[in-house]
Motif scaffolding. Structure first.
Motif, PDB file in Angstrom:
ATOM      1  N   SER A 160     -20.867  24.875   9.220  1.00 12.86           N
ATOM      2  CA  SER A 160     -20.518  23.474   9.423  1.00 12.86           C
ATOM      3  C   SER A 160     -19.013  23.287   9.273  1.00 12.86           C
ATOM      4  O   SER A 160     -18.323  24.099   8.672  1.00 12.86           O
ATOM      5  CB  SER A 160     -21.264  22.572   8.441  1.00 12.86           C
ATOM      6  OG  SER A 160     -20.863  22.865   7.125  1.00 12.86           O
ATOM      7  N   VAL A 161     -18.544  22.207   9.839  1.00 14.13           N
ATOM      8  CA  VAL A 161     -17.141  21.832   9.785  1.00 14.13           C
ATOM      9  C   VAL A 161     -17.088  20.401   9.274  1.00 14.13           C
ATOM     10  O   VAL A 161     -17.851  19.547   9.732  1.00 14.13           O
ATOM     11  CB  VAL A 161     -16.490  21.905  11.185  1.00 14.13           C
ATOM     12  CG1 VAL A 161     -15.069  21.387  11.157  1.00 14.13           C
ATOM     13  CG2 VAL A 161     -16.547  23.318  11.726  1.00 14.13           C
ATOM     14  N   THR A 162     -16.197  20.135   8.366  1.00 14.03           N
ATOM     15  CA  THR A 162     -16.022  18.776   7.872  1.00 14.03           C
ATOM     16  C   THR A 162     -14.793  18.176   8.531  1.00 14.03           C
ATOM     17  O   THR A 162     -13.716  18.781   8.519  1.00 14.03           O
ATOM     18  CB  THR A 162     -15.836  18.772   6.339  1.00 14.03           C
ATOM     19  OG1 THR A 162     -16.984  19.367   5.742  1.00 14.03           O
ATOM     20  CG2 THR A 162     -15.653  17.355   5.818  1.00 14.03           C
ATOM     21  N   LEU A 163     -14.981  17.014   9.127  1.00 18.08           N
ATOM     22  CA  LEU A 163     -13.883  16.310   9.790  1.00 18.08           C
ATOM     23  C   LEU A 163     -13.660  14.973   9.096  1.00 18.08           C
ATOM     24  O   LEU A 163     -14.601  14.331   8.652  1.00 18.08           O
ATOM     25  CB  LEU A 163     -14.219  16.051  11.257  1.00 18.08           C
ATOM     26  CG  LEU A 163     -14.395  17.291  12.116  1.00 18.08           C
ATOM     27  CD1 LEU A 163     -15.013  16.935  13.446  1.00 18.08           C
ATOM     28  CD2 LEU A 163     -13.051  17.964  12.323  1.00 18.08           C
ATOM     29  N   THR A 164     -12.419  14.557   9.056  1.00 20.25           N
ATOM     30  CA  THR A 164     -12.086  13.261   8.504  1.00 20.25           C
ATOM     31  C   THR A 164     -11.566  12.385   9.627  1.00 20.25           C
ATOM     32  O   THR A 164     -10.651  12.791  10.357  1.00 20.25           O
ATOM     33  CB  THR A 164     -11.009  13.402   7.406  1.00 20.25           C
ATOM     34  OG1 THR A 164     -11.507  14.276   6.396  1.00 20.25           O
ATOM     35  CG2 THR A 164     -10.670  12.057   6.809  1.00 20.25           C
ATOM     36  N   LEU A 165     -12.162  11.215   9.778  1.00 26.17           N
ATOM     37  CA  LEU A 165     -11.666  10.277  10.773  1.00 26.17           C
ATOM     38  C   LEU A 165     -10.347   9.705  10.272  1.00 26.17           C
ATOM     39  O   LEU A 165     -10.248   9.259   9.128  1.00 26.17           O
ATOM     40  CB  LEU A 165     -12.665   9.140  10.991  1.00 26.17           C
ATOM     41  CG  LEU A 165     -14.001   9.552  11.585  1.00 26.17           C
ATOM     42  CD1 LEU A 165     -14.948   8.357  11.606  1.00 26.17           C
ATOM     43  CD2 LEU A 165     -13.820  10.102  12.992  1.00 26.17           C
ATOM     44  N   GLY A 166      -9.336   9.721  11.130  1.00 24.16           N
ATOM     45  CA  GLY A 166      -8.044   9.162  10.749  1.00 24.16           C
ATOM     46  C   GLY A 166      -8.092   7.644  10.703  1.00 24.16           C
ATOM     47  O   GLY A 166      -9.055   7.020  11.147  1.00 24.16           O
ATOM     48  N   ARG A 167      -7.043   7.047  10.186  1.00 25.30           N
ATOM     49  CA  ARG A 167      -6.989   5.583  10.151  1.00 25.30           C
ATOM     50  C   ARG A 167      -6.710   5.082  11.569  1.00 25.30           C
ATOM     51  O   ARG A 167      -6.019   5.756  12.354  1.00 25.30           O
ATOM     52  CB  ARG A 167      -5.955   5.097   9.147  1.00 25.30           C
ATOM     53  CG  ARG A 167      -4.544   5.289   9.551  1.00 25.30           C
ATOM     54  CD  ARG A 167      -3.533   4.674   8.589  1.00 25.30           C
ATOM     55  NE  ARG A 167      -2.198   4.972   9.064  1.00 25.30           N
ATOM     56  CZ  ARG A 167      -1.587   4.304  10.034  1.00 25.30           C
ATOM     57  NH1 ARG A 167      -2.151   3.271  10.586  1.00 25.30           N
ATOM     58  NH2 ARG A 167      -0.384   4.679  10.438  1.00 25.30           N
TER      59      ARG A 167
END
Length: 161
Positions: free
Chosen positions: A7-14
């Motif tokens: 799995s890959v964890t992504l963070t949505l930017g502002r």
């Protein structure tokens, strides 16, 4: 046997830019005339409409984003696309507000054409996409009224000529 892989964890930017979209030609399986497209820093996006709420990544062929001119989007697997992906390329005409959109779906050799109008939404940094389509549509009603006027105006102009 495990059916899950790495799995890959992504963070949505502002949010850094947003557009109210009004489609005048749509893909039959996604007949949602209006949408809110939220561009996020780091190349992520969120799109919301009466029947869509998904994320993906974007890259712009032009800078700055205000106004966007040529942007490619790749949705991440979501329920909106039957747990698959979709690619969209939007080309904007900032002088008229018009855009064309090419939709490519996995396994389909012929792209789908869509088009419509877009206007920028004020204060994109304040957008909280977890509020959902109905709340955000109401909050940005002025932008949707402006984009709808462009769409209606273009229909009248094309029928006159």
């Amino acid at each position: 046997m495990s059916t899950t892989g790495p799995s890959v964890t992504l963070t949505l930017g502002r949010p850094v830019h947003a557009q109210a979209l009004s489609y005048t030609a749509m893909y039959r399986a996604k007949p949602f005339r209006e949408a809110l497209l939220v561009y996020r820093e780091g190349g992520t996006y969120t799109i919301l409409s009466p029947g869509e709420d998904h994320h993906g990544c974007w890259v712009s062929a032009t800078t700055p984003l205000d106004p966007p001119r040529h942007v490619s989007f790749m949705s991440w697997p979501s329920a909106d696309w039957d747990r698959d992906v979709a690619a969209h390329t939007l080309v904007f005409a900032p002088d008229t507000g018009a855009f064309t959109q090419e939709l490519r779906l996995p396994g389909e050799s012929v792209p789908r054409a869509q088009h419509g109008f877009a206007v920028s939404v004020a204060d994109p940094g304040s957008i909280d996409t977890t509020e959902g389509w109905a709340v955000l549509r109401g909050r940005h009603r002025d932008a949707f009224a402006r984009v709808r006027a462009l769409a209606v105006g273009s229909a009248g102009a094309s029928s006159d000529g």
